[in-house]
Design an enzyme around this catalytic site. Structure first.
Site, PDB file in Angstrom:
ATOM      1  N   CYS A  31       0.860  -1.184   0.000  1.00  0.00           N
ATOM      2  CA  CYS A  31       0.000   0.000   0.000  1.00  0.00           C
ATOM      3  C   CYS A  31       0.898   1.236   0.000  1.00  0.00           C
ATOM      4  O   CYS A  31       2.126   1.146   0.132  1.00  0.00           O
ATOM      5  CB  CYS A  31      -0.899   0.001   1.232  1.00  0.00           C
ATOM      6  SG  CYS A  31       0.002   0.087   2.800  1.00  0.00           S
ATOM      7  N   HIS A  60       5.448  -4.889   8.876  1.00  0.00           N
ATOM      8  CA  HIS A  60       5.395  -6.261   9.380  1.00  0.00           C
ATOM      9  C   HIS A  60       5.582  -7.265   8.249  1.00  0.00           C
ATOM     10  O   HIS A  60       4.634  -7.899   7.788  1.00  0.00           O
ATOM     11  CB  HIS A  60       4.074  -6.492  10.114  1.00  0.00           C
ATOM     12  CG  HIS A  60       4.015  -5.825  11.446  1.00  0.00           C
ATOM     13  ND1 HIS A  60       2.836  -5.533  12.095  1.00  0.00           N
ATOM     14  CD2 HIS A  60       5.008  -5.384  12.271  1.00  0.00           C
ATOM     15  CE1 HIS A  60       3.105  -4.938  13.250  1.00  0.00           C
ATOM     16  NE2 HIS A  60       4.411  -4.834  13.372  1.00  0.00           N
ATOM     17  N   HIS A  93       3.769   2.103  11.621  1.00  0.00           N
ATOM     18  CA  HIS A  93       2.655   1.906  12.544  1.00  0.00           C
ATOM     19  C   HIS A  93       2.465   3.066  13.507  1.00  0.00           C
ATOM     20  O   HIS A  93       1.447   3.123  14.202  1.00  0.00           O
ATOM     21  CB  HIS A  93       2.866   0.612  13.335  1.00  0.00           C
ATOM     22  CG  HIS A  93       3.149  -0.568  12.456  1.00  0.00           C
ATOM     23  ND1 HIS A  93       4.410  -1.100  12.312  1.00  0.00           N
ATOM     24  CD2 HIS A  93       2.343  -1.279  11.628  1.00  0.00           C
ATOM     25  CE1 HIS A  93       4.367  -2.103  11.453  1.00  0.00           C
ATOM     26  NE2 HIS A  93       3.129  -2.229  11.021  1.00  0.00           N
ATOM     27  N   GLU A 145       0.545  -0.151  16.366  1.00  0.00           N
ATOM     28  CA  GLU A 145      -0.316   0.968  15.979  1.00  0.00           C
ATOM     29  C   GLU A 145      -1.256   1.354  17.120  1.00  0.00           C
ATOM     30  O   GLU A 145      -1.463   2.547  17.393  1.00  0.00           O
ATOM     31  CB  GLU A 145      -1.133   0.602  14.736  1.00  0.00           C
ATOM     32  CG  GLU A 145      -2.014   1.747  14.261  1.00  0.00           C
ATOM     33  CD  GLU A 145      -2.908   1.376  13.101  1.00  0.00           C
ATOM     34  OE1 GLU A 145      -3.999   1.972  12.997  1.00  0.00           O
ATOM     35  OE2 GLU A 145      -2.537   0.490  12.297  1.00  0.00           O
ATOM     36  N   THR A 183      -6.085   0.688  11.805  1.00  0.00           N
ATOM     37  CA  THR A 183      -6.355   0.821  10.373  1.00  0.00           C
ATOM     38  C   THR A 183      -6.365  -0.500   9.614  1.00  0.00           C
ATOM     39  O   THR A 183      -6.807  -0.545   8.466  1.00  0.00           O
ATOM     40  CB  THR A 183      -5.313   1.746   9.710  1.00  0.00           C
ATOM     41  OG1 THR A 183      -4.015   1.146   9.837  1.00  0.00           O
ATOM     42  CG2 THR A 183      -5.316   3.126  10.343  1.00  0.00           C
ATOM     43  N   CYS A 213      -7.970   1.562   6.682  1.00  0.00           N
ATOM     44  CA  CYS A 213      -7.350   2.186   5.515  1.00  0.00           C
ATOM     45  C   CYS A 213      -7.915   1.624   4.216  1.00  0.00           C
ATOM     46  O   CYS A 213      -8.388   0.481   4.152  1.00  0.00           O
ATOM     47  CB  CYS A 213      -5.834   2.052   5.571  1.00  0.00           C
ATOM     48  SG  CYS A 213      -5.146   0.600   4.789  1.00  0.00           S
ATOM     49  N   SER A 242      -1.184  -7.857  10.730  1.00  0.00           N
ATOM     50  CA  SER A 242      -2.610  -7.943  11.038  1.00  0.00           C
ATOM     51  C   SER A 242      -3.447  -8.077   9.779  1.00  0.00           C
ATOM     52  O   SER A 242      -4.343  -8.917   9.694  1.00  0.00           O
ATOM     53  CB  SER A 242      -3.044  -6.709  11.842  1.00  0.00           C
ATOM     54  OG  SER A 242      -4.417  -6.747  12.122  1.00  0.00           O
ATOM     55  N   ASN A 243      -3.158  -7.264   8.766  1.00  0.00           N
ATOM     56  CA  ASN A 243      -3.999  -7.298   7.564  1.00  0.00           C
ATOM     57  C   ASN A 243      -3.824  -8.598   6.785  1.00  0.00           C
ATOM     58  O   ASN A 243      -4.764  -9.078   6.158  1.00  0.00           O
ATOM     59  CB  ASN A 243      -3.756  -6.058   6.693  1.00  0.00           C
ATOM     60  CG  ASN A 243      -2.436  -6.098   5.958  1.00  0.00           C
ATOM     61  OD1 ASN A 243      -2.340  -6.632   4.859  1.00  0.00           O
ATOM     62  ND2 ASN A 243      -1.388  -5.538   6.561  1.00  0.00           N
ATOM     63  N   SER A 286       1.992  -5.272   3.240  1.00  0.00           N
ATOM     64  CA  SER A 286       3.420  -5.026   3.454  1.00  0.00           C
ATOM     65  C   SER A 286       4.295  -6.029   2.705  1.00  0.00           C
ATOM     66  O   SER A 286       5.455  -6.228   3.049  1.00  0.00           O
ATOM     67  CB  SER A 286       3.738  -5.066   4.960  1.00  0.00           C
ATOM     68  OG  SER A 286       3.241  -6.252   5.546  1.00  0.00           O
TER      69      SER A 286
END
Length: 344
Positions: A31, A60, A93, A145, A183, A213, A242-243, A286
């Site tokens: 991103c 991450h 973060h 974060e 986010t 986000c 996390s994402n 990431s």
């Protein structure tokens, strides 16, 4: 990002009932915030030379961190591990005001690579705290974060870890309560948490704009579409991302028969492919694209060389670099210093 060297186990091309194919989710991978943070470390190394210190992992992803370490970045847990006067980069973060002050106290030359979308949440926390609102921060305890955002207004913030945690949440004044979020959460789970919070606190206010986000949302939307037709989904991403972890959960929730997360292609197990006709592939925000390409190469060797891109959104946003890195040491302005919209 270069490819990670190492022994690659070849996947076997075993027959299946139907046609083998790959549904490749788009958008996927980097991103704008991750790209900005990684480039910030690279530019700092170019401008100031090694070592450049980075508080926590810049993003991450184990491959990104390992690659930057080889170029001279040193990752530390806290700023008191950085030699006085050295350059230190704050991760994407974000950090709390206490960390910023700690770096200043040591005379460190700090470069803030916090994602602008995380900075937005920080500013919202400060603004609501000044108006004496109680802030319910939806996020995962211990995530960097969340720690950074909570540090902006610790007396006003209560963490809400999950929808099930809502039952135990108490506030001082139900008339003045607002929610914010990490986010990189699951959009669906976050909205369920908000639904339960609103049922308990009817006067709950929303943030002025969505905190999750755009990239996190876009990747989840894409894998939802892929998952409904996939026997197997493979998400490239690290365990502490996390994402990336959410993408596995979303894939299973929206119809994938199986879903796994890997850091590298060689982690894919042969048995995952047994009887599989359609494989969905995506990557966390990431993850450099080279890691996805390695996975596609390995899958092609196993007969999955028919690749169909499933595009659900276009992304063309580039964030400006931290102000300290918009020019090199000679004063020359960097080509991408101010960001903007960039079409391929």
């Amino acid at each position: 990002m270069p490819r990670m060297p190492g022994t690659r186990s070849r996947l076997e091309d075993k027959p299946v009932t139907g046609r083998k194919r790959v549904l490749l989710a788009a958008p996927r991978g980097y991103c704008a915030g991750v790209d900005r943070a990684v480039v910030a470390v690279e530019k700092a190394l170019e401008n100031y030379g090694a070592p450049v210190y980075v508080r926590k992992q810049i993003v991450h992803n184990v491959h990104v961190v390992s690659t930057l370490e080889k170029r001279g970045a040193i990752f530390v847990d806290e700023v008191d591990e950085v030699p006085e006067g050295a350059h230190v980069v704050f991760s994407a973060h974000g950090v709390s005001p206490a960390v910023v002050q700690g770096a200043a106290d040591r005379g460190l030359q700090a470069i803030d690579a916090t994602c602008p979308l995380v900075t937005k949440v920080h500013r919202e926390a400060v603004r609501f705290a000044k108006s004496d609102y109680e802030i319910l921060l939806i996020g995962h305890e211990g995530h960097e974060e969340v720690e950074g955002t909570a540090g902006e207004a610790p007396e006003h913030i209560t963490l809400v870890n999950s929808p099930d945690a809502v039952a135990d949440i108490e506030v001082k004044d139900p008339e003045k309560v607002v929610w914010l979020s990490q986010t990189t959460l699951s959009v669906d789970e976050t909205m369920e948490t908000v639904r339960r919070l609103r049922a308990k606190f009817p006067k709950l206010q929303d943030p002025p704009s969505d905190d999750i986000c755009y990239a996190t949302q876009n990747r989840q939307v894409a894998i939802k579409k892929v998952a409904q037709d996939a026997d197997l989904v493979i998400v490239v991403g690290s365990a502490n991302s996390s994402n990336s972890v959410r993408l596995v959960e979303v894939a299973l929730e929206y119809g994938a028969k199986a879903a796994y997360r890997v850091d590298y292609a060689h982690e894919v197990k042969q048995e995952w492919l047994d009887g599989v006709e359609t494989i969905g592939v995506t990557s966390g925000a990431s993850v450099p694209e080279v890691l996805v390409q390695e996975l596609l190469d390995d899958l092609a060797g196993a007969g999955y060389d028919d690749i169909e891109t499933v595009q659900t959104a276009e992304e063309d946003l580039v964030f400006s670099l931290p102000k300290e890195l918009r020019r090199d040491t000679s004063g020359k302005k960097d080509a991408r210093a101010l960001g903007g919209r960039h079409r391929a």
